[in-house]
Design an enzyme around this catalytic site. Sequence first.
Site, PDB file in Angstrom:
ATOM      1  CE  LYS A 115      -4.015  -2.235   1.953  1.00 49.95           C
ATOM      2  NZ  LYS A 115      -4.675  -2.588   3.226  1.00 49.95           N
ATOM      3  CE  LYS A 197      -6.926 -15.168  -5.755  1.00 50.63           C
ATOM      4  NZ  LYS A 197      -7.245 -15.295  -4.358  1.00 50.63           N
ATOM      5  CE  LYS A 200     -11.536  -4.636  -4.018  1.00 46.71           C
ATOM      6  NZ  LYS A 200     -12.271  -4.556  -2.782  1.00 46.71           N
TER       7      LYS A 200
END
Length: 334
Positions: A115, A197, A200
């Site tokens: 992050k 997979k 989002k």
Amino acid sequence: MLNKKEIVMSGIRPTGFLHLGNYFGAVKNYVRLQDEFECFFMVADLHSLTTHPDTKELKQNVERVLAENIACGLDPDKVALYCQSHIFETSELYLYLTMMAYKGELEKTTTFKDKARSQPDNINAGLLTYPVLQAADILLHRAMLVPVGKDQEQHLEMARTFVNRFNHRYGDIFPEPSAFNYGEDLVKVPSLDGAGKMSKSENQLATLYLSDSDELIRKKVMKAKTDSGPTEPGMAKPDYIENIFLLMKLVSEPAQVNKFLEDYDQCRIRYGDMKKQLAEDMVRFISPIREKADSIRNDKAYLKAVMEKGAEKARKSARLTMALVREAIGLNYY
Ligand code: TRP
């Protein structure tokens, strides 16, 4: 006397829409857990402030995540379904735990490093202490079982570290929490483009959201990658074909799956027909969830009642724990 049920706790970030991967990877697990354990499921709205300081859409996102989870079968009468920010005790426990967390170990956390890299202009202390807040969420209910995916293992490991430091310093208050999953339900839901997979952040057209319209579901499924088909009986399947079968196994009748498996083995498969079948079965699976979520989202009075009821249950458990914690630390002068 009934046996006291084991305590389950997990958090759901209110960022983004639920997709099929979230459903089979997490929500389905929660729904199953709710009948066997005492469950606390929390919308991690405070955590979202570490990455999404703009709160214009926060309320809407919180309501969506509640509505979608309820539409998937989570029952607010069975579990405590609540918002993190409604339980002030969380912030108090977080404060005590920050004094048991070392700067060095926090800086080494994978999610922190990721992050910090993706938001270099906002490497705030909340981002650094994200795992401490998460530990507070769990310890607040003295939960032992935490249904989470692999990406959260490190945070759980840290929660155990904080538990051990706390217990060692102030007395045995907390059990060690550990990740929990029904092994056979750890299904990876492949994306529609044959790469990785469903998630989002990846290709939007390759991810099926529980909020997708019937038309959009059909469009996405029909776009899934295929080829001109097998050329020899019993040929191995390329990944992107294997993935279409995997998706079909999740939502279609076994007889349908078997028919297409045989067609494949006999080299007579027509991928267009298979995708049409999959599209219809996806629509049948997703549309009732979408419709239910929409109607819950529009029922503000119901959502408010859910949040109040959830907060009440969570607060009751939090207060019991915090009384023990303050006593153990020695914050009991009168
Ligand atoms: N960090 C978790 C995630 O990103 C969300 C979360 C917040 C959580 N608090 C929690 C998960 C407590 C388990 C327990 O998905």
